[in-house]
Design a protein around this motif. Sequence first.
Motif, PDB file in Angstrom:
ATOM      1  N   LEU A  80       0.987  -1.283  -0.049  1.00 51.49           N
ATOM      2  CA  LEU A  80      -0.520   0.096   0.076  1.00 51.49           C
ATOM      3  C   LEU A  80       0.686   1.339  -0.111  1.00 51.49           C
ATOM      4  O   LEU A  80       0.174   2.224   0.653  1.00 51.49           O
ATOM      5  CB  LEU A  80      -0.964  -0.002   1.179  1.00 51.49           C
ATOM      6  N   GLY A  81       2.697   1.067  -0.095  1.00 52.14           N
ATOM      7  CA  GLY A  81       3.495   2.107   0.049  1.00 52.14           C
ATOM      8  C   GLY A  81       2.919   3.245  -0.635  1.00 52.14           C
ATOM      9  O   GLY A  81       3.045   4.421   0.162  1.00 52.14           O
ATOM     10  N   GLU A  82       2.168   3.859  -1.215  1.00 49.44           N
ATOM     11  CA  GLU A  82       1.829   4.795  -2.973  1.00 49.44           C
ATOM     12  C   GLU A  82       0.726   4.783  -2.092  1.00 49.44           C
ATOM     13  O   GLU A  82       0.118   6.237  -1.877  1.00 49.44           O
ATOM     14  CB  GLU A  82       1.788   4.643  -3.992  1.00 49.44           C
ATOM     15  N   LYS A 101      -6.899  10.421  -6.986  1.00 46.01           N
ATOM     16  CA  LYS A 101      -5.578  10.092  -6.738  1.00 46.01           C
ATOM     17  C   LYS A 101      -5.701   8.742  -5.521  1.00 46.01           C
ATOM     18  O   LYS A 101      -5.105   8.036  -5.748  1.00 46.01           O
ATOM     19  CB  LYS A 101      -4.936  11.018  -5.509  1.00 46.01           C
ATOM     20  N   ILE A 102      -6.599   8.755  -4.743  1.00 47.02           N
ATOM     21  CA  ILE A 102      -6.641   6.771  -4.007  1.00 47.02           C
ATOM     22  C   ILE A 102      -6.914   5.934  -5.205  1.00 47.02           C
ATOM     23  O   ILE A 102      -6.088   5.385  -4.823  1.00 47.02           O
ATOM     24  CB  ILE A 102      -7.456   7.096  -3.192  1.00 47.02           C
ATOM     25  N   ILE A 126       7.024  -2.175  -7.376  1.00 42.74           N
ATOM     26  CA  ILE A 126       5.578  -2.269  -6.327  1.00 42.74           C
ATOM     27  C   ILE A 126       6.899  -1.151  -5.036  1.00 42.74           C
ATOM     28  O   ILE A 126       7.056  -1.306  -5.015  1.00 42.74           O
ATOM     29  CB  ILE A 126       6.276  -3.083  -5.765  1.00 42.74           C
ATOM     30  N   TRP A 127       5.533  -0.658  -4.442  1.00 45.92           N
ATOM     31  CA  TRP A 127       6.082   0.664  -3.515  1.00 45.92           C
ATOM     32  C   TRP A 127       5.052   0.477  -2.135  1.00 45.92           C
ATOM     33  O   TRP A 127       4.250  -0.527  -2.080  1.00 45.92           O
ATOM     34  CB  TRP A 127       5.503   1.889  -4.006  1.00 45.92           C
ATOM     35  N   PHE A 128       5.807  -0.588  -1.706  1.00 40.81           N
ATOM     36  CA  PHE A 128       6.042  -1.597  -0.009  1.00 40.81           C
ATOM     37  C   PHE A 128       5.960  -0.425   1.100  1.00 40.81           C
ATOM     38  O   PHE A 128       6.906   0.429   0.733  1.00 40.81           O
ATOM     39  CB  PHE A 128       7.602  -2.642   0.162  1.00 40.81           C
ATOM     40  N   ASP A 129       5.249  -0.769   1.915  1.00 41.39           N
ATOM     41  CA  ASP A 129       4.979  -0.239   2.852  1.00 41.39           C
ATOM     42  C   ASP A 129       4.980  -0.819   4.493  1.00 41.39           C
ATOM     43  O   ASP A 129       4.343  -1.613   4.035  1.00 41.39           O
ATOM     44  CB  ASP A 129       4.113   1.226   3.496  1.00 41.39           C
ATOM     45  N   LEU A 130       6.144  -1.477   5.382  1.00 47.16           N
ATOM     46  CA  LEU A 130       6.399  -2.245   5.935  1.00 47.16           C
ATOM     47  C   LEU A 130       5.665  -1.446   7.432  1.00 47.16           C
ATOM     48  O   LEU A 130       6.420  -1.919   7.973  1.00 47.16           O
ATOM     49  CB  LEU A 130       7.666  -2.919   6.112  1.00 47.16           C
TER      50      LEU A 130
END
Length: 301
Positions: A80-82, A101-102, A126-130
């Motif tokens: 969900l990073g972006e 934008k969402i 892929i834009w990771f959010d950890l």
Amino acid sequence: MGTLVDVVLYGDKEVLPEAAGLAFESILRVEAAAHPSKEGSSLFRIRQGKGVRVEGDLARILDVALEVSRATSGAFDPTLGEVVNLWGFGRDDPHLPGPEKIVRALEGARYDRVLTGQCCPEGLDIWFDLGGVAKGYAVDEAVRSLQDSGVKAGIVNAGGDLRSFGVRPRRGYWKIGVQDPENPQKLAGVLEIKEAAVATSGDYQRYFEEGGIRYHHILDPSTGYPAHSGLRGTTVIAPDCATADALATAAFVMGPEKGLAMLEKWEGAEGVLITEDGTILTTSGIGEGGIRFERREKTSD
Ligand code: AMP
Ligand code: MG
């Protein structure tokens, strides 16, 4: 990681200071590996679709994240990073993004494109959010380092995500306060654990207000907006803190019924879920296996 970490250690006085130093170093090491946008880092290059073979800490974090994503049909989504970046949680200026934008940012969130923790072939950007799992993993690594240093017992607490190890002298167990989401200065109850990890997700931990509405940092991957599942706080107890951390975030998104059912099914995990009306739900294993939970009665003061 945007939080304070403290350790309480029992063991030989001579080894403790150095052991604590090494434990904090391992936390900094994990922070560097999991940071979503440090230029030149593995996660940064993955975002550019450069093809990165991941190993070590990052591979292990991704493995836990993917296991929880699959088991929760994506309620937990480390890709969900972006969207997280769009909201600006973790920065000084979080704000409500425009709906289009969402929608666009959400298109990039696809945990099912990542097949293994070794991630990512060329072209897979892929834009990771950890942020929902890395803190727990850092706690695990600190505990591992402390045990390697010969510390007999202790607890590592990263802003409420924590893990105890060894037998605590005299008492034999640890008491962990569970915050009341309605009034985080107060406790909804107290957990007693022996060797275990505990992680909490709550809508009161990080949020901003805009136009009189409160927006918190746990997003529903099906909408891209803060999850309104009927829960305000989820506390998960598990053998390791990375899993507890990811499960707490996932259960928050899933809501009282599905979240509780998921935790009941998860081998080794237990949970305390607090709903919007203040009802406290617990999994059936609490009260067994050395885990106890005692509710605090609400008082008017
Ligand atoms: P936690 O405080 O452990 O519940 O994690 C919340 C953090 O994880 C947020 O600040 C985001 O960085 C990220 N996040 C938000 N929503 C999700 C989600 N549904 N799945 C995975 N990570 C998320
Ligand atoms: Mg979490």
